[in-house]
Design a protein around this motif. Structure first.
Motif, short mmCIF file in Angstrom:
data_model
loop_
_atom_site.label_atom_id
_atom_site.label_comp_id
_atom_site.label_asym_id
_atom_site.label_seq_id
_atom_site.Cartn_x
_atom_site.Cartn_y
_atom_site.Cartn_z
N SER A 1 0.83 -1.21 0.00
CA SER A 1 0.00 0.00 0.00
C SER A 1 0.86 1.26 0.00
O SER A 1 0.57 2.22 -0.72
CB SER A 1 -0.91 -0.01 1.23
N ALA A 2 1.94 1.25 0.79
CA ALA A 2 2.84 2.40 0.81
C ALA A 2 3.54 2.58 -0.54
O ALA A 2 3.73 3.70 -1.01
CB ALA A 2 3.88 2.23 1.92
N GLU A 3 3.90 1.46 -1.17
CA GLU A 3 4.53 1.55 -2.49
C GLU A 3 3.57 2.12 -3.53
O GLU A 3 3.98 2.88 -4.41
CB GLU A 3 5.02 0.16 -2.91
N ARG A 4 2.28 1.75 -3.42
CA ARG A 4 1.30 2.32 -4.34
C ARG A 4 1.18 3.83 -4.13
O ARG A 4 0.99 4.58 -5.09
CB ARG A 4 -0.06 1.66 -4.12
N SER A 5 1.26 4.27 -2.88
CA SER A 5 1.16 5.71 -2.59
C SER A 5 2.31 6.46 -3.23
O SER A 5 2.12 7.53 -3.84
CB SER A 5 1.15 5.94 -1.08
N PHE A 6 3.53 5.92 -3.13
CA PHE A 6 4.68 6.58 -3.75
C PHE A 6 4.56 6.56 -5.27
O PHE A 6 4.98 7.51 -5.95
CB PHE A 6 5.97 5.89 -3.32
N SER A 7 3.99 5.49 -5.83
CA SER A 7 3.79 5.44 -7.27
C SER A 7 2.81 6.52 -7.72
O SER A 7 2.99 7.16 -8.76
CB SER A 7 3.27 4.06 -7.68
N LYS A 8 1.77 6.74 -6.91
CA LYS A 8 0.80 7.79 -7.23
C LYS A 8 1.46 9.17 -7.18
O LYS A 8 1.17 10.03 -8.01
CB LYS A 8 -0.37 7.74 -6.24
N LEU A 9 2.34 9.38 -6.20
CA LEU A 9 3.01 10.68 -6.09
C LEU A 9 3.88 10.95 -7.31
O LEU A 9 3.97 12.09 -7.78
CB LEU A 9 3.86 10.72 -4.82
N LYS A 10 4.52 9.91 -7.84
CA LYS A 10 5.35 10.09 -9.04
C LYS A 10 4.49 10.49 -10.25
O LYS A 10 4.93 11.27 -11.09
CB LYS A 10 6.11 8.80 -9.35
N ILE A 11 3.27 9.93 -10.30
CA ILE A 11 2.38 10.27 -11.42
C ILE A 11 1.84 11.68 -11.28
O ILE A 11 1.73 12.43 -12.25
CB ILE A 11 1.23 9.24 -11.49
N ILE A 12 1.50 12.07 -10.04
CA ILE A 12 0.87 13.38 -9.82
C ILE A 12 1.88 14.51 -9.99
O ILE A 12 1.64 15.48 -10.71
CB ILE A 12 0.24 13.43 -8.41
N LYS A 13 3.02 14.40 -9.32
CA LYS A 13 4.00 15.48 -9.36
C LYS A 13 4.97 15.24 -10.54
O LYS A 13 6.08 14.75 -10.38
CB LYS A 13 4.78 15.55 -8.05
N ASN A 14 4.51 15.61 -11.71
CA ASN A 14 5.35 15.53 -12.90
C ASN A 14 5.97 16.90 -13.20
O ASN A 14 5.88 17.83 -12.38
CB ASN A 14 4.53 15.02 -14.09
N TYR A 15 6.58 17.03 -14.35
CA TYR A 15 7.28 18.28 -14.65
C TYR A 15 6.31 19.43 -14.86
O TYR A 15 6.69 20.61 -14.74
CB TYR A 15 8.16 18.09 -15.90
N LEU A 16 5.03 19.16 -15.16
CA LEU A 16 4.05 20.24 -15.31
C LEU A 16 3.60 20.79 -13.96
O LEU A 16 3.11 21.91 -13.89
CB LEU A 16 2.83 19.72 -16.08
N ARG A 17 3.74 20.00 -12.90
CA ARG A 17 3.36 20.43 -11.56
C ARG A 17 4.60 20.56 -10.68
O ARG A 17 4.59 20.18 -9.52
CB ARG A 17 2.39 19.41 -10.95
N ASN A 18 5.65 21.09 -11.21
CA ASN A 18 6.91 21.17 -10.47
C ASN A 18 6.84 22.14 -9.30
O ASN A 18 7.56 21.98 -8.30
CB ASN A 18 8.04 21.60 -11.43
N THR A 19 5.99 23.17 -9.38
CA THR A 19 5.89 24.17 -8.31
C THR A 19 4.65 23.95 -7.45
O THR A 19 4.21 24.88 -6.77
CB THR A 19 5.83 25.58 -8.93
N ILE A 20 4.10 22.77 -7.44
CA ILE A 20 2.90 22.50 -6.64
C ILE A 20 3.22 22.58 -5.16
O ILE A 20 4.30 22.22 -4.71
CB ILE A 20 2.33 21.12 -7.02
#
Length: 307
Positions: A246-265
């Motif tokens: 479950s924790a690994e899935r959470s980190f995978s989701k973070l990699k998808i969400i915070k991409n180069y288009l959302r660098n300053t999120i």
């Protein structure tokens, strides 16, 4: 000259690889690794599923280890399977005889190492048994803690609870109480004996701790108030994490969400987006009209949204 030497080296490597792949040892290794991967595949997929309890995971790992231990004694049957495949591929079913290294014996050595004359016996000892021993030891040692926890909570498993005597139930429950003394009181052993005596017929029809928890908490909620320590032990066992999937899935989701288009999120927005992405089923049940209405009624977009 340099280009010709590189071509010669590449050609030599290609010939060596081709020669190894056309040998009977390579076919035997394919059969061996196929068996290992087939046995490990089911526990691997099972450990990545959600809502998995420790008992199911432990049973699957035990079965995989047991099957590999049995396969360790079946060298002849594995060889026959490899011979059939080698015959189909038109590969001679013989073990390659390698040159034996002669090690000098010093004057103070009492005896020399045992040397096998047969190349088949060398393959069995140095490759077949050695690979299986490594895999079996990894399965046993890596999940040793899981097996100990399942053994500790054995008295709350319906199948084992029905065959255990009252003295065995009390001693097992006391071990659980000592381990989790901050959550479970000393009344737990007697309450376990009470549950077995009151619900003997109902418990005999179920086969998992999850079903026992559902029986006491949902179907027989009136009895649950009389045995709160049993309920606590059941919930404690069911909430113990099996793996970190479950924790690994959470980190995978973070990699998808915070991409180069959302660098300053921002940190808060990233956390909210991650929660929405992880809890996608709960988010899908939310009414979009109500969310849009709440968003439109806000005077400033800088207000903190609650999800």
């Amino acid at each position: 000259m340099k280009a010709l030497s590189e071509i010669s080296i590449t050609s030599t490597k290609h010939n060596i690889i081709q020669k190894n792949m056309s040998s009977f040892e390579f076919v035997f290794l394919c059969v061996l690794l196929s068996k290992i991967l087939n046995e490990v595949h089911i526990p691997s997929k099972l450990l990545q599923t959600k809502n998995l309890d420790l008992t199911t995971a432990s049973g699957s790992l035990k079965n995989a280890s047991k099957n590999l231990k049995q396969y360790r004694k079946m060298f002849d049957s594995a060889k026959l399977e490899a011979v059939e495949i080698a015959t189909t591929w038109q590969i001679p079913a013989i073990f390659f005889q390698k040159r034996r290294k002669i090690v000098k014996r010093h004057f103070d050595e009492l005896s020399t190492d045992h040397r096998f004359d047969s190349s088949e016996e060398i393959f069995r000892i140095n490759i077949f048994i050695k690979i299986l021993d490594v895999v079996i030891n990894q399965l046993d040692n890596r999940f040793k803690g899981m097996q100990e926890v399942v053994q500790l909570f054995s008295c709350i498993h319906p199948n084992k609870l029905m065959v255990m005597k009252d003295g065995e139930i009390i001693s097992c429950a006391e071990a659980i109480q000592r381990k989790y003394s901050e959550d479970i009181t000393t009344e737990f052993p007697l309450q376990m004996v009470m549950v077995k005596s009151m619900l003997h017929n109902e418990i005999s029809k179920i086969s998992s701790i999850r079903e026992l928890a559902d029986l006491l908490i949902v179907k027989l909620s009136t009895i649950a108030a009389r045995v709160p320590q049993v309920i606590t032990a059941l919930l404690l066992f069911l909430t113990l994490p099996v793996t970190a999937a479950s924790a690994e899935r959470s980190f995978s989701k973070l990699k998808i969400i915070k991409n180069y288009l959302r660098n300053t999120i921002g940190k808060e927005r990233l956390s909210d987006l991650a929660i929405v992405s992880i809890e996608v089923k709960a988010a899908g049940k939310m009414e979009m009209k109500n969310i849009i209405t709440d968003f439109a009624n806000m005077k400033s977009r800088r207000k903190v949204f609650t999800i």
